[in-house]
Scaffold this motif. Structure first.
Motif, PDB file in Angstrom:
ATOM      1  N   GLY A 323       0.822  -1.217   0.000  1.00  0.00           N
ATOM      2  CA  GLY A 323       0.000   0.000   0.000  1.00  0.00           C
ATOM      3  C   GLY A 323       0.847   1.254   0.000  1.00  0.00           C
ATOM      4  O   GLY A 323       0.477   2.264  -0.596  1.00  0.00           O
ATOM      5  N   ASN A 324       1.990   1.209   0.736  1.00  0.00           N
ATOM      6  CA  ASN A 324       2.993   2.285   0.637  1.00  0.00           C
ATOM      7  C   ASN A 324       2.352   3.658   0.834  1.00  0.00           C
ATOM      8  O   ASN A 324       2.570   4.590   0.062  1.00  0.00           O
ATOM      9  CB  ASN A 324       3.660   2.200  -0.747  1.00  0.00           C
ATOM     10  N   ILE A 325       1.542   3.805   1.898  1.00  0.00           N
ATOM     11  CA  ILE A 325       0.666   4.985   1.979  1.00  0.00           C
ATOM     12  C   ILE A 325       1.416   6.289   2.254  1.00  0.00           C
ATOM     13  O   ILE A 325       0.925   7.365   1.933  1.00  0.00           O
ATOM     14  CB  ILE A 325      -0.454   4.776   3.018  1.00  0.00           C
ATOM     15  N   ILE A 326       2.600   6.214   2.852  1.00  0.00           N
ATOM     16  CA  ILE A 326       3.410   7.432   3.043  1.00  0.00           C
ATOM     17  C   ILE A 326       4.750   7.186   2.356  1.00  0.00           C
ATOM     18  O   ILE A 326       5.737   6.828   2.987  1.00  0.00           O
ATOM     19  CB  ILE A 326       3.579   7.781   4.532  1.00  0.00           C
ATOM     20  N   LEU A 355      10.926   5.601   1.325  1.00  0.00           N
ATOM     21  CA  LEU A 355      10.350   4.321   1.735  1.00  0.00           C
ATOM     22  C   LEU A 355       9.841   3.523   0.534  1.00  0.00           C
ATOM     23  O   LEU A 355       9.774   2.289   0.592  1.00  0.00           O
ATOM     24  CB  LEU A 355       9.213   4.556   2.734  1.00  0.00           C
ATOM     25  N   THR A 356       9.477   4.214  -0.537  1.00  0.00           N
ATOM     26  CA  THR A 356       9.040   3.509  -1.742  1.00  0.00           C
ATOM     27  C   THR A 356      10.129   2.562  -2.237  1.00  0.00           C
ATOM     28  O   THR A 356       9.874   1.380  -2.490  1.00  0.00           O
ATOM     29  CB  THR A 356       8.687   4.511  -2.864  1.00  0.00           C
ATOM     30  N   ALA A 357      11.346   3.086  -2.367  1.00  0.00           N
ATOM     31  CA  ALA A 357      12.457   2.252  -2.835  1.00  0.00           C
ATOM     32  C   ALA A 357      12.813   1.186  -1.806  1.00  0.00           C
ATOM     33  O   ALA A 357      13.134   0.042  -2.163  1.00  0.00           O
ATOM     34  CB  ALA A 357      13.669   3.127  -3.143  1.00  0.00           C
ATOM     35  N   GLU A 364      16.017  -6.780  -0.663  1.00  0.00           N
ATOM     36  CA  GLU A 364      15.362  -7.041   0.615  1.00  0.00           C
ATOM     37  C   GLU A 364      14.148  -7.959   0.492  1.00  0.00           C
ATOM     38  O   GLU A 364      13.788  -8.656   1.437  1.00  0.00           O
ATOM     39  CB  GLU A 364      14.907  -5.718   1.253  1.00  0.00           C
ATOM     40  N   TRP A 365      13.498  -7.932  -0.680  1.00  0.00           N
ATOM     41  CA  TRP A 365      12.228  -8.657  -0.846  1.00  0.00           C
ATOM     42  C   TRP A 365      12.315  -9.602  -2.044  1.00  0.00           C
ATOM     43  O   TRP A 365      12.749  -9.208  -3.129  1.00  0.00           O
ATOM     44  CB  TRP A 365      11.088  -7.658  -1.044  1.00  0.00           C
ATOM     45  N   ALA A 366      11.878 -10.841  -1.852  1.00  0.00           N
ATOM     46  CA  ALA A 366      12.001 -11.860  -2.901  1.00  0.00           C
ATOM     47  C   ALA A 366      11.219 -11.479  -4.156  1.00  0.00           C
ATOM     48  O   ALA A 366      11.709 -11.643  -5.276  1.00  0.00           O
ATOM     49  CB  ALA A 366      11.517 -13.211  -2.366  1.00  0.00           C
ATOM     50  N   THR A 367       9.998 -10.988  -3.981  1.00  0.00           N
ATOM     51  CA  THR A 367       9.171 -10.547  -5.121  1.00  0.00           C
ATOM     52  C   THR A 367       8.681  -9.137  -4.806  1.00  0.00           C
ATOM     53  O   THR A 367       7.533  -8.949  -4.390  1.00  0.00           O
ATOM     54  CB  THR A 367       7.974 -11.499  -5.334  1.00  0.00           C
ATOM     55  N   PRO A 368       9.532  -8.137  -4.980  1.00  0.00           N
ATOM     56  CA  PRO A 368       9.238  -6.787  -4.468  1.00  0.00           C
ATOM     57  C   PRO A 368       7.982  -6.148  -5.030  1.00  0.00           C
ATOM     58  O   PRO A 368       7.344  -5.349  -4.347  1.00  0.00           O
ATOM     59  CB  PRO A 368      10.482  -5.973  -4.867  1.00  0.00           C
ATOM     60  N   ASP A 369       7.582  -6.478  -6.254  1.00  0.00           N
ATOM     61  CA  ASP A 369       6.432  -5.833  -6.877  1.00  0.00           C
ATOM     62  C   ASP A 369       5.174  -6.693  -6.863  1.00  0.00           C
ATOM     63  O   ASP A 369       4.188  -6.374  -7.517  1.00  0.00           O
ATOM     64  CB  ASP A 369       6.773  -5.444  -8.326  1.00  0.00           C
ATOM     65  N   HIS A 375       6.755 -12.871   2.351  1.00  0.00           N
ATOM     66  CA  HIS A 375       7.850 -11.962   2.732  1.00  0.00           C
ATOM     67  C   HIS A 375       7.995 -11.867   4.248  1.00  0.00           C
ATOM     68  O   HIS A 375       9.079 -11.562   4.755  1.00  0.00           O
ATOM     69  CB  HIS A 375       7.587 -10.552   2.169  1.00  0.00           C
ATOM     70  N   PHE A 376       6.910 -12.116   4.972  1.00  0.00           N
ATOM     71  CA  PHE A 376       6.926 -11.973   6.433  1.00  0.00           C
ATOM     72  C   PHE A 376       6.733 -13.319   7.135  1.00  0.00           C
ATOM     73  O   PHE A 376       6.300 -13.361   8.285  1.00  0.00           O
ATOM     74  CB  PHE A 376       5.840 -10.991   6.868  1.00  0.00           C
ATOM     75  N   LEU A 377       7.055 -14.396   6.448  1.00  0.00           N
ATOM     76  CA  LEU A 377       6.934 -15.731   7.038  1.00  0.00           C
ATOM     77  C   LEU A 377       8.236 -16.503   6.868  1.00  0.00           C
ATOM     78  O   LEU A 377       8.928 -16.367   5.856  1.00  0.00           O
ATOM     79  CB  LEU A 377       5.790 -16.499   6.372  1.00  0.00           C
TER      80      LEU A 377
END
Length: 452
Positions: A323-326, A355-357, A364-369, A375-377
């Protein structure tokens, strides 16, 4: 002959003088602007600035956080932009973000005050749109804390408050309002959305002022009913102190701060959450299976069971990441001349942490998009991630983080426990967003099908 030459010279001078003065004035203004905008030695690189407006036209105001990412590729993790008179730097990457928000936090602890903010705060089953339904529920929690009461969802005064809140949030990042930050003196005299923003702020302040007056009538210092009562007690305690920040004007601003921060961010995250559930029904089914196992369909969800619900917890965190709200965090301001990443940053520079990048970093994330709760397990258990900073970090991290986490968990699990969310027939949902102080989903409709 001499008279004719004299007349011709006088006429020529009459025509030339205004032009000369005008050209001289323009040249002077450009020279003054050049001197004013000279950056210190070893200042971060960035795109070429235009006179007076700086890099204003380098950004797409409909997708501002995304348009910044191309500069990251070109100039690296620390680059500069200039908006009118406001020099800014963009910070990308977890090491530099932690350097700013944690290790050197005292040098970056201030918030910048833009001309708009200075003007606002220094001046005396069927398809439905979930937007205001969720806003109603979330804002009533803040109303209970600040005002000591909840509002009926059909209350016209409450609906107007929510409408003003949404409109102000949207307007403040519009191009017209950003032009006000660049040219405040000129824009003061021009009509446009920025004038509506100021009118709306006055209405919001008047609403809070009326609530405060009502509180005073039944106020008992020995029994604080809510935030306003507690603040009134502090005002009374510090009465007569010239240095005290406890006064009624500050109470209005503090109440609005709580109302904005406590309503818009949580409700927007929940809207993204329900949208993702409708778009990813297989993930929604896994959440519902876990909820059914822990609570069943009749027991009310509580945060005490959060540790027993790793998948649901991971889904909520992934909603916040995607969601990346901020997207650029809440701005900071350099308090003293300092060095960061080998570059010199003068006092007063605005700092934005990217924070978007960070939340889409492939390192940092296996499937960033991709929306992916995994990602959290880790081995079926919830896993905290250092590169996950939706509430920021350091001394000026979100004051309401714990309340927001509780609200997100209770609201999300309660809604998904009772309903299955899906797109309306013959309507396609999208992840397009609306740019404002937060990034929210574009207007859309959902169907909430009762599970019972």
């Amino acid at each position: 002959m001499l008279a004719a030459v004299g007349s011709l010279a006088a006429a020529f001078w009459t025509v030339l003088r205004p032009r000369t003065v005008l050209l001289g004035a323009v040249a002077f203004l450009f020279f003054a602007d050049f001197l004013k905008r000279r950056r210190p030695k070893n200042y971060p690189p960035g795109p070429q600035r235009l006179p007076f407006v700086g890099n204003f036209f380098h950004l797409d105001f409909e997708k501002g956080h995304l348009s910044l990412q191309r500069f990251v590729k070109k100039y690296g993790n620390l680059f500069s932009l200039e908006f009118g008179d406001l020099p800014s730097v963009i910070i990308t990457g977890l090491p530099l973000i932690k350097e700013v928000l944690v290790h050197q936090e005292q040098k970056f602890v201030n918030r910048p005050i833009t001309p708009i903010r200075e003007r606002v705060f220094k001046k005396n089953g069927q398809p439905f749109d979930p937007h205001f339904k969720i806003n109603n529920a979330v804002s009533n929690i803040i109303c209970s804390i600040t005002f000591g009461e909840r509002f009926d969802y059909e209350d016209t005064q409450f609906q107007e408050l929510l409408r003003l809140l949404d409109e102000v949030t949207y307007l403040e990042t519009s191009m017209w309002c950003q032009l006000y930050n660049v040219f405040p003196r000129i824009m003061n005299f021009l009509p446009g959305p920025h004038q509506m923003l100021f009118r709306n702020w006055e209405k919001l302040k008047m609403f809070v002022a009326r609530v405060i007056e009502n509180h005073k009538r039944g106020w008992n210092p020995a029994e604080a009913r809510d935030f306003i009562d507690a603040y009134l007690k502090e005002i009374e305690k510090h009465k007569g102190s010239a240095t005290s920040s406890f006064h009624e004007e500050n109470l209005i601003y503090s109440t609005l701060d709580l109302f904005f921060a406590g309503t818009e961010t949580t409700s927007t995250t929940l809207r993204w959450g329900l949208l993702y559930m409708a778009l990813y029904p297989e993930i929604q089914e896994k959440v519902q299976a876990e909820i059914d196992r822990v609570f069943g369909q009749s027991q009310q969800p509580s945060t005490a069971a959060r540790e027993s619900m790793p998948y649901t917890n991971a889904v909520i965190h992934e909603v916040q990441r995607m969601g990346n709200i901020i997207p650029m965090n809440v701005p900071r301001e350099v308090t003293v001349d300092t060095t960061l990443g080998g570059y010199h940053l003068p006092k007063g520079t605005m700092v934005l942490t990217n924070l978007t990048a960070l939340h889409r970093d492939p390192a940092e994330w296996a499937t960033p998009d991709v929306f992916n709760p995994e990602h959290f397990l880790e081995n079926g258990q919830f896993k905290k991630r250092e590169a996950f900073l939706p509430f920021s970090v350091g001394k000026r991290m979100c004051l309401g983080e714990q309340l927001a986490r509780t609200e997100l968990f209770i609201f999300f699990t309660s809604l998904v426990q009772k309903f299955t969310f899906r797109p309306p027939n013959n309507e396609k949902l999208s992840l397009n967003f609306r740019m404002s102080l937060t990034i929210s989903p574009v207007s859309h409709r959902l169907c909430a099908v009762p599970r019972a």
